[in-house]
Design a protein around this motif. Structure first.
Motif, mmCIF file in Angstrom:
data_model
loop_
_atom_site.group_PDB
_atom_site.id
_atom_site.type_symbol
_atom_site.label_atom_id
_atom_site.label_comp_id
_atom_site.label_asym_id
_atom_site.label_seq_id
_atom_site.Cartn_x
_atom_site.Cartn_y
_atom_site.Cartn_z
ATOM 1 N N HIS A 45 0.831 -1.157 -0.030
ATOM 2 C CA HIS A 45 -0.254 -0.221 -0.064
ATOM 3 C C HIS A 45 0.746 1.231 0.150
ATOM 4 N N SER A 46 2.097 1.180 0.532
ATOM 5 C CA SER A 46 2.817 2.528 0.760
ATOM 6 C C SER A 46 3.581 2.747 -0.541
ATOM 7 N N LEU A 47 3.907 1.671 -1.599
ATOM 8 C CA LEU A 47 4.667 1.922 -2.710
ATOM 9 C C LEU A 47 4.164 3.066 -3.568
ATOM 10 N N LYS A 48 4.768 3.903 -4.139
ATOM 11 C CA LYS A 48 4.496 5.204 -4.998
ATOM 12 C C LYS A 48 3.961 4.581 -5.952
ATOM 13 N N ILE A 49 4.289 3.530 -6.730
ATOM 14 C CA ILE A 49 3.912 3.021 -7.875
ATOM 15 C C ILE A 49 2.337 2.586 -7.851
ATOM 16 N N LEU A 50 2.068 1.968 -6.661
ATOM 17 C CA LEU A 50 0.701 1.556 -6.503
ATOM 18 C C LEU A 50 -0.275 2.861 -6.137
ATOM 19 N N GLN A 51 0.296 3.626 -5.696
ATOM 20 C CA GLN A 51 -0.469 5.213 -5.299
ATOM 21 C C GLN A 51 -0.877 5.608 -6.892
ATOM 22 N N LYS A 52 -0.064 5.397 -7.717
ATOM 23 C CA LYS A 52 -0.358 5.854 -9.172
ATOM 24 C C LYS A 52 -1.356 4.958 -9.829
ATOM 25 N N ILE A 53 -1.100 3.621 -9.637
ATOM 26 C CA ILE A 53 -2.208 2.588 -9.923
ATOM 27 C C ILE A 53 -3.568 2.804 -9.584
ATOM 28 N N GLU A 54 -3.430 3.210 -8.152
ATOM 29 C CA GLU A 54 -4.832 3.478 -7.567
ATOM 30 C C GLU A 54 -5.552 4.703 -8.006
ATOM 31 N N LEU A 55 -4.837 5.627 -8.513
ATOM 32 C CA LEU A 55 -5.597 6.723 -9.305
ATOM 33 C C LEU A 55 -5.876 6.341 -10.531
ATOM 34 N N LYS A 56 -5.333 5.582 -11.272
ATOM 35 C CA LYS A 56 -5.708 5.079 -12.509
ATOM 36 C C LYS A 56 -7.069 3.943 -12.509
ATOM 37 N N LEU A 57 -7.207 3.310 -11.569
ATOM 38 C CA LEU A 57 -8.188 2.211 -11.305
ATOM 39 C C LEU A 57 -9.521 3.004 -11.107
ATOM 40 N N GLU A 58 -9.476 4.451 -10.762
ATOM 41 C CA GLU A 58 -10.862 5.068 -10.457
ATOM 42 C C GLU A 58 -11.462 5.232 -11.808
ATOM 43 N N THR A 59 -10.612 4.937 -12.953
ATOM 44 C CA THR A 59 -11.051 5.381 -14.506
ATOM 45 C C THR A 59 -11.528 4.003 -14.857
ATOM 46 N N VAL A 60 -10.988 2.882 -14.446
ATOM 47 C CA VAL A 60 -11.142 1.461 -15.086
ATOM 48 C C VAL A 60 -12.496 0.995 -14.949
ATOM 49 N N ASN A 61 -13.103 0.432 -15.941
ATOM 50 C CA ASN A 61 -14.541 -0.198 -16.011
ATOM 51 C C ASN A 61 -14.660 -1.137 -14.828
ATOM 52 N N PRO A 62 -15.833 -1.186 -13.994
ATOM 53 C CA PRO A 62 -15.974 -2.077 -12.959
ATOM 54 C C PRO A 62 -15.857 -3.590 -13.348
ATOM 55 N N SER A 63 -16.366 -3.938 -14.608
ATOM 56 C CA SER A 63 -16.251 -5.317 -14.985
ATOM 57 C C SER A 63 -14.819 -5.815 -15.169
ATOM 58 N N ALA A 64 -13.944 -4.851 -15.655
ATOM 59 C CA ALA A 64 -12.588 -5.124 -15.854
ATOM 60 C C ALA A 64 -11.948 -5.430 -14.425
ATOM 61 N N ILE A 65 -12.352 -4.746 -13.603
ATOM 62 C CA ILE A 65 -11.926 -4.756 -12.378
ATOM 63 C C ILE A 65 -12.083 -6.002 -11.530
ATOM 64 N N LEU A 66 -13.415 -6.213 -11.806
ATOM 65 C CA LEU A 66 -14.038 -7.655 -11.320
ATOM 66 C C LEU A 66 -13.239 -8.823 -11.911
ATOM 67 N N PHE A 124 -9.937 -8.874 -10.375
ATOM 68 C CA PHE A 124 -9.946 -9.321 -9.149
ATOM 69 C C PHE A 124 -10.201 -10.968 -9.013
ATOM 70 N N VAL A 125 -11.083 -11.306 -9.805
ATOM 71 C CA VAL A 125 -11.457 -12.622 -9.645
ATOM 72 C C VAL A 125 -10.407 -13.968 -10.128
ATOM 73 N N VAL A 126 -9.532 -13.212 -11.078
ATOM 74 C CA VAL A 126 -8.418 -14.044 -11.511
ATOM 75 C C VAL A 126 -7.473 -14.146 -10.564
ATOM 76 N N LEU A 127 -7.010 -12.977 -9.800
ATOM 77 C CA LEU A 127 -6.081 -12.983 -8.743
ATOM 78 C C LEU A 127 -6.599 -13.724 -7.581
ATOM 79 N N LEU A 128 -7.789 -13.812 -7.383
ATOM 80 C CA LEU A 128 -8.329 -14.317 -6.253
ATOM 81 C C LEU A 128 -8.265 -15.902 -6.373
ATOM 82 N N SER A 129 -8.658 -16.479 -7.677
ATOM 83 C CA SER A 129 -8.629 -17.695 -8.015
ATOM 84 C C SER A 129 -7.175 -18.152 -8.170
ATOM 85 N N ILE A 130 -6.246 -17.627 -8.604
ATOM 86 C CA ILE A 130 -4.885 -17.850 -8.394
ATOM 87 C C ILE A 130 -4.406 -18.252 -6.906
#
Length: 187
Positions: free
Chosen positions: A41-62, A65-71
Motif C-alpha cells: 500500500h505504501s509503494l508509490k507506483i501503486l498509489q499511481k495505479i490506485e488513481l488510474k483504477l478510478e477510471t477503469v470499468n467495474p467489469s474489468a476490475i472484477l 480481482f477474480v483472476v487474482l483471487l482464483s490464483i
C-alpha cells in the motif's frame, strides 16, 4: 442419542471453523500478510495505479480481482494437497509464495471495493462471508479460544522477559558458552 451426536458434530464443525479462522487471522494475516499489505500500500507506483483504477470499468476490475483471487485460492488448495501428500517443504514454499499475491489482491479489493460492490452477486457473497465471520467471532468457542491465546501470549511474554531480558543470567551464560565455543573452533 441422535440429537447428542448432531450437537457434538455441530460443535466440532464450529471448533474447526474457529481454529481455521484464528490461524488465518492471527498468524497468517497479522504476522505475515498485513505487513506485506502495508508495504504494498505504501509503494508509490501503486498509489499511481490506485488513481488510474478510478477510471477503469467495474467489469474489468472484477475480472482482474477474480483472476487474482482464483490464483491465490488455487495455490492454497495445491499447497494443502502437497502437505497432505507429505511434501511439506514444497507445500510451505508454495503457500508462502501466495501471500504477496493475496496481499496485493486484498489491496486491490480495498481500493476498488465501491466498484466491486456494484455487482449484486458479489455484494451478496461479501455480505454472507462477513456474516459468517461475525458468527464465528461471536461464538463461545472463539471467545474462549481467544481468551486462552491471550493468556498464553502473556505467559510467553513473562517467560521471555524473565529468561531473555537484557541482563538475564541465562542469556549471559549462553553468551559466555558461545564465546568459548567460538574460541575453541578457531584453534
Amino acid at each position: 442419542m441422535l440429537s447428542t451426536f448432531k450437537h457434538k458434530l455441530i460443535l466440532l464443525l464450529q471448533l474447526l471453523l474457529v481454529i481455521t479462522y484464528i490461524i488465518f487471522e492471527e498468524l497468517i494475516w497479522e504476522g505475515i500478510a498485513k505487513p506485506i499489505y502495508e508495504a504494498i500500500h505504501s509503494l508509490k507506483i501503486l498509489q499511481k495505479i490506485e488513481l488510474k483504477l478510478e477510471t477503469v470499468n467495474p467489469s474489468a476490475i472484477l475480472f482482474i480481482f477474480v483472476v487474482l483471487l482464483s490464483i491465490v485460492e488455487a495455490f492454497g488448495i495445491y499447497a494443502g494437497m502437497l502437505f497432505v501428500s507429505g511434501q511439506m517443504i514444497l507445500g510451505l514454499v508454495l503457500y508462502i509464495s501466495k501471500i504477496p499475491i493475496a496481499a496485493f489482491t486484498f489491496w486491490l479489493f480495498r481500493v476498488t471495493e465501491e466498484k466491486l460492490m456494484q455487482f449484486g452477486w458479489f455484494k451478496w457473497t461479501y455480505d454472507w462471508i462477513m456474516k459468517a465471520i461475525d458468527w464465528i467471532k461471536s461464538s463461545e468457542i472463539h471467545q474462549k479460544t481467544i481468551a486462552y491465546l491471550v493468556q498464553m501470549k502473556m505467559y510467553i511474554k513473562a517467560l521471555k522477559e524473565k529468561y531473555f531480558a537484557g541482563k538475564s543470567p541465562f542469556i549471559e551464560k549462553m553468551k559466555q558458552l558461545y564465546k568459548r565455543l567460538k574460541a575453541l573452533l578457531r584453534k
